[in-house]
Design a protein around this motif. Structure first.
Motif, PDB file in Angstrom:
ATOM      1  N   ASP A   1      25.754  45.984  52.167  1.00  0.00           N
ATOM      2  CA  ASP A   1      25.227  44.619  52.217  1.00  0.00           C
ATOM      3  C   ASP A   1      25.084  44.099  50.795  1.00  0.00           C
ATOM      4  OD1 ASP A   1      24.228  42.274  52.998  1.00  0.00           O
ATOM      5  OD2 ASP A   1      22.198  43.005  53.403  1.00  0.00           O
ATOM      6  N   GLN A   2      26.228  43.695  50.217  1.00  0.00           N
ATOM      7  CA  GLN A   2      26.208  43.149  48.864  1.00  0.00           C
ATOM      8  C   GLN A   2      27.057  41.896  48.827  1.00  0.00           C
ATOM      9  OE1 GLN A   2      27.467  46.105  46.015  1.00  0.00           O
ATOM     10  NE2 GLN A   2      26.003  47.589  46.864  1.00  0.00           N
ATOM     11  N   PRO A   3      26.671  40.951  47.999  1.00  0.00           N
ATOM     12  CA  PRO A   3      27.471  39.711  47.916  1.00  0.00           C
ATOM     13  C   PRO A   3      28.867  39.999  47.377  1.00  0.00           C
ATOM     14  CG  PRO A   3      25.775  39.769  46.212  1.00  0.00           C
ATOM     15  CD  PRO A   3      25.476  40.887  47.150  1.00  0.00           C
ATOM     16  N   GLY A   4      29.866  39.400  47.995  1.00  0.00           N
ATOM     17  CA  GLY A   4      31.243  39.571  47.543  1.00  0.00           C
ATOM     18  C   GLY A   4      31.959  40.722  48.193  1.00  0.00           C
ATOM     19  N   LEU A   5      31.214  41.543  48.955  1.00  0.00           N
ATOM     20  CA  LEU A   5      31.846  42.680  49.612  1.00  0.00           C
ATOM     21  C   LEU A   5      31.686  42.553  51.114  1.00  0.00           C
ATOM     22  CD1 LEU A   5      30.532  45.627  47.403  1.00  0.00           C
ATOM     23  CD2 LEU A   5      32.623  44.296  47.130  1.00  0.00           C
ATOM     24  N   ASP A   6      32.650  43.095  51.841  1.00  0.00           N
ATOM     25  CA  ASP A   6      32.481  43.138  53.288  1.00  0.00           C
ATOM     26  C   ASP A   6      31.659  44.372  53.650  1.00  0.00           C
ATOM     27  OD1 ASP A   6      34.169  45.226  53.012  1.00  0.00           O
ATOM     28  OD2 ASP A   6      35.870  44.313  54.010  1.00  0.00           O
ATOM     29  N   ILE A   7      31.457  44.621  54.937  1.00  0.00           N
ATOM     30  CA  ILE A   7      30.553  45.700  55.321  1.00  0.00           C
ATOM     31  C   ILE A   7      31.099  47.066  54.956  1.00  0.00           C
ATOM     32  CG2 ILE A   7      29.446  44.423  57.177  1.00  0.00           C
ATOM     33  CD1 ILE A   7      31.243  46.148  59.074  1.00  0.00           C
ATOM     34  N   PHE A   8      32.396  47.149  54.670  1.00  0.00           N
ATOM     35  CA  PHE A   8      32.967  48.427  54.251  1.00  0.00           C
ATOM     36  C   PHE A   8      32.955  48.576  52.733  1.00  0.00           C
ATOM     37  CE2 PHE A   8      35.128  47.112  58.147  1.00  0.00           C
ATOM     38  CZ  PHE A   8      34.609  48.077  58.994  1.00  0.00           C
ATOM     39  N   GLY A   9      32.438  47.588  52.042  1.00  0.00           N
ATOM     40  CA  GLY A   9      32.379  47.665  50.598  1.00  0.00           C
ATOM     41  C   GLY A   9      33.647  47.243  49.910  1.00  0.00           C
ATOM     42  N   GLN A  10      34.543  46.565  50.662  1.00  0.00           N
ATOM     43  CA  GLN A  10      35.773  46.098  50.038  1.00  0.00           C
ATOM     44  C   GLN A  10      35.640  44.633  49.638  1.00  0.00           C
ATOM     45  OE1 GLN A  10      38.023  46.888  53.453  1.00  0.00           O
ATOM     46  NE2 GLN A  10      38.604  48.971  52.848  1.00  0.00           N
ATOM     47  N   VAL A  11      36.381  44.260  48.619  1.00  0.00           N
ATOM     48  CA  VAL A  11      36.371  42.862  48.212  1.00  0.00           C
ATOM     49  C   VAL A  11      37.196  42.070  49.213  1.00  0.00           C
ATOM     50  CG1 VAL A  11      36.905  41.257  46.371  1.00  0.00           C
ATOM     51  CG2 VAL A  11      36.209  43.584  45.826  1.00  0.00           C
ATOM     52  N   PHE A  12      36.581  41.094  49.845  1.00  0.00           N
ATOM     53  CA  PHE A  12      37.269  40.488  50.985  1.00  0.00           C
ATOM     54  C   PHE A  12      38.100  39.272  50.631  1.00  0.00           C
ATOM     55  CE2 PHE A  12      34.512  36.904  51.371  1.00  0.00           C
ATOM     56  CZ  PHE A  12      33.264  37.339  50.964  1.00  0.00           C
ATOM     57  N   ASN A  13      37.939  38.692  49.451  1.00  0.00           N
ATOM     58  CA  ASN A  13      38.786  37.534  49.136  1.00  0.00           C
ATOM     59  C   ASN A  13      39.904  37.883  48.169  1.00  0.00           C
ATOM     60  OD1 ASN A  13      37.151  37.963  47.045  1.00  0.00           O
ATOM     61  ND2 ASN A  13      36.318  35.895  46.916  1.00  0.00           N
ATOM     62  N   GLN A  14      40.332  39.137  48.211  1.00  0.00           N
ATOM     63  CA  GLN A  14      41.419  39.563  47.334  1.00  0.00           C
ATOM     64  C   GLN A  14      42.717  38.816  47.615  1.00  0.00           C
ATOM     65  OE1 GLN A  14      41.654  43.760  47.780  1.00  0.00           O
ATOM     66  NE2 GLN A  14      41.302  44.176  45.636  1.00  0.00           N
ATOM     67  N   TRP A  15      42.966  38.613  48.883  1.00  0.00           N
ATOM     68  CA  TRP A  15      44.271  38.067  49.269  1.00  0.00           C
ATOM     69  C   TRP A  15      44.496  36.669  48.732  1.00  0.00           C
ATOM     70  CZ3 TRP A  15      44.226  33.589  52.048  1.00  0.00           C
ATOM     71  CH2 TRP A  15      42.995  33.242  52.602  1.00  0.00           C
ATOM     72  N   LYS A  16      43.390  35.986  48.399  1.00  0.00           N
ATOM     73  CA  LYS A  16      43.541  34.604  47.972  1.00  0.00           C
ATOM     74  C   LYS A  16      44.428  34.484  46.746  1.00  0.00           C
ATOM     75  CE  LYS A  16      39.487  32.265  49.761  1.00  0.00           C
ATOM     76  NZ  LYS A  16      38.128  31.806  49.472  1.00  0.00           N
ATOM     77  N   SER A  17      44.319  35.466  45.875  1.00  0.00           N
ATOM     78  CA  SER A  17      45.071  35.367  44.629  1.00  0.00           C
ATOM     79  C   SER A  17      46.452  35.983  44.756  1.00  0.00           C
ATOM     80  CB  SER A  17      44.288  36.051  43.517  1.00  0.00           C
ATOM     81  OG  SER A  17      44.032  37.382  43.895  1.00  0.00           O
TER      82      SER A  17
END
Lengths: 395, 101
Positions: A65-81
């Motif tokens: 539960d951290q900002p910028g990460l999904d529940i698995f701890g992965q960065v979820f907006n990676q695909w945008k770039s």
């Protein structure tokens, strides 16, 4: 029954309460018993401890539960770039736009895709450093080769495109026709093709080759070669193989039935009187390839110059022979067919052109006019030749 | 006198139980209790307790009697007050309806 009623009505509240408690205890005990049976069965069947996990693995799979990460701890907006490189035009496209681009680029959509392809090829050839030449060649070979093994749609797209220039000269307007042929880096583009009559046609080494020819009838027709040039204009800008396959198709339509079968997708190779197909079908095929002015060959000879007449076709045949004799492999059926007719084609060449002079419907090419002066030289055509110079050169 | 009263009580209880089963109210109450107990985590608590008991006794040697002896008191104690109250209320209404007959 009567006694029962009596007994129930005779109870006081404390007794009722006691009975209620009893019933409740009964129910709870039932539930407990049911639960015990359940657990016992699970133990004996061996699935009681299945959902047990040790604390270490519990920690591993804890919900993040951290900002910028999904529940698995992965960065979820990676695909945008993310950007993908198009395998066709080797541009990098945003991932979200890649699928629509690929559809257009590979030509899955409508005809616009081919235009886009052409545009890409053009822009690539403008600055050649962008992509390697091999790639470009491959693309263009796909565009401009229509051998018999090619699919129908290639024929469908490319043939009318070239024939547009051919049928266009039938109209008696003074329009200039630009045909932006692209085949930028192909080595055959820079070849100087030698005409049978000693007249060399200059093909351009420049990448975008704007074909400019006029359909005016007032040009001087003294030069017997002019007609040849005018009919051959659009074809001379093609490579020998392309020219051959195109003209083979044309000849085919004048000698054989040509109706495209629904099952095999091949053209009928029987004679024009082939009983399997109707005249209507044959006409449809000719209209399909040659435009609305085309009619069945046997009818053509009796028609005036608004139609696609035999002299034109024979001139085409002669062009084909010229082409077939240049550097083609004899194994190909198209070239072998042309070599059979070669003698006849050469003989009729000049007479045919003289005939058509009188009809005053001719084309001329700027590049060929200048090519007359500089015989057998490689001379790049001006990318956009000024209109008045055509008339000056020709006259 | 005493014997007849005891007899009368026993008859009454039997009659009430009969009524509970006949009307299907017993099944309804059972189902309600089960749902409530699962909802409030009673089952999970008992399960944890079960694990301890089973580990203590050894997986192979656990019997139903052992489990019932260990679990039932605990199960009774662990029922939340709210669930108990609701259930008792339903039983009382049932009794009131059928006592008036």
């Amino acid at each position: 029954m009567k006694m029962e009623e009596m007994s129930l009505s005779g109870l006081d509240n404390s007794k009722l309460e006691a009975i209620a408690q009893e019933i409740y205890a009964d129910l709870v005990e039932d539930s407990c018993l049911g639960f015990c049976f359940e657990v016992h069965r699970a133990v004996k069947c061996g699935y009681f401890f299945l959902d047990d996990t040790d604390p270490d693995s519990m920690k591993d799979f804890e919900i993040v539960d951290q900002p910028g990460l999904d529940i698995f701890g992965q960065v979820f907006n990676q695909w945008k770039s993310k950007e993908c490189v198009c395998p066709n035009c080797s541009r990098s496209i945003a991932a979200s736009r890649f699928a629509p681009h690929l559809e257009k680029c590979l030509g899955m959509g409508r005809n616009s895709s081919r235009i886009a392809n052409r545009r890409i090829a053009n822009s690539n050839s403008m600055n050649k450093s962008e992509s390697d030449q091999e790639d470009n060649d491959d693309i263009n070979d796909n565009d401009w080769s229509y051998g018999s093994e090619k699919k129908d749609w290639e024929l469908k797209v490319t043939l009318p495109f070239i024939l547009l220039s051919y049928t266009a000269k039938k109209r008696k307007s003074d329009k200039l026709w630009y045909l932006p042929f692209q085949n930028p880096n192909s080595p055959r583009r820079s070849k100087s093709l030698k005409h049978k009559n000693g007249f060399s046609v200059c093909t351009s080494a420049s990448n975008t080759l704007p074909l400019l020819f006029s359909s005016s009838g007032e040009l001087s027709n003294s030069d017997p070669f002019k007609y040849n040039n005018s009919t051959g204009i659009s074809y001379e800008t093609l490579g020998p193989e392309e020219l051959r396959s195109l003209l083979t198709t044309l000849i085919f339509l004048f000698q054989q039935c040509g109706v495209i079968s629904e099952h095999t997708k091949k053209m009928c190779t029987r004679s024009l009187r082939c009983p399997q197909h109707t005249d209507e079908q044959r006409r449809a095929v000719r209209i399909y390839f040659l435009g609305p002015s085309a009619v069945l060959p046997e009818v053509e000879s009796s028609l005036d110059n608004d139609s696609f007449d035999m002299t034109d076709s024979q001139a085409l045949i002669s062009r084909l022979q010229w082409d077939g004799s240049s550097d083609l492999s004899p194994s190909d059926s198209g070239s072998s067919k042309t070599s059979e007719n070669q003698g006849w084609g050469l003989g009729t060449n000049s007479s045919e052109s003289r005939k058509t002079k009188k009809k005053k419907s001719h084309l001329s090419l700027v590049g060929t006019a200048s090519g007359l002066g500089s015989n057998k030289k490689k001379k790049p055509k001006p990318p956009a030749p000024p209109t008045p110079s055509i008339y000056d050169d020709i006259n | 006198m005493v014997v007849s009263k005891m007899n009368k009580d026993a008859q009454m209880r039997a009659a009430i139980n009969q009524k509970l089963i006949e009307t299907g109210e017993r099944e309804r109450l059972k189902e309600l209790l089960r749902a409530k107990l699962i909802e409030c985590g009673w089952k999970d608590q008992l399960k944890a307790h079960c694990k301890e008991v089973i580990k203590e006794k050894g997986l192979e040697h656990v019997t139903v009697d052992d489990l019932v002896a260990e679990i039932t008191p605990k199960g009774r104690a662990l029922v939340p007050d709210s669930v108990k109250k609701e259930l008792l209320q339903r039983i009382r209404t049932f009794l009131a309806q059928h006592a008036s007959l």
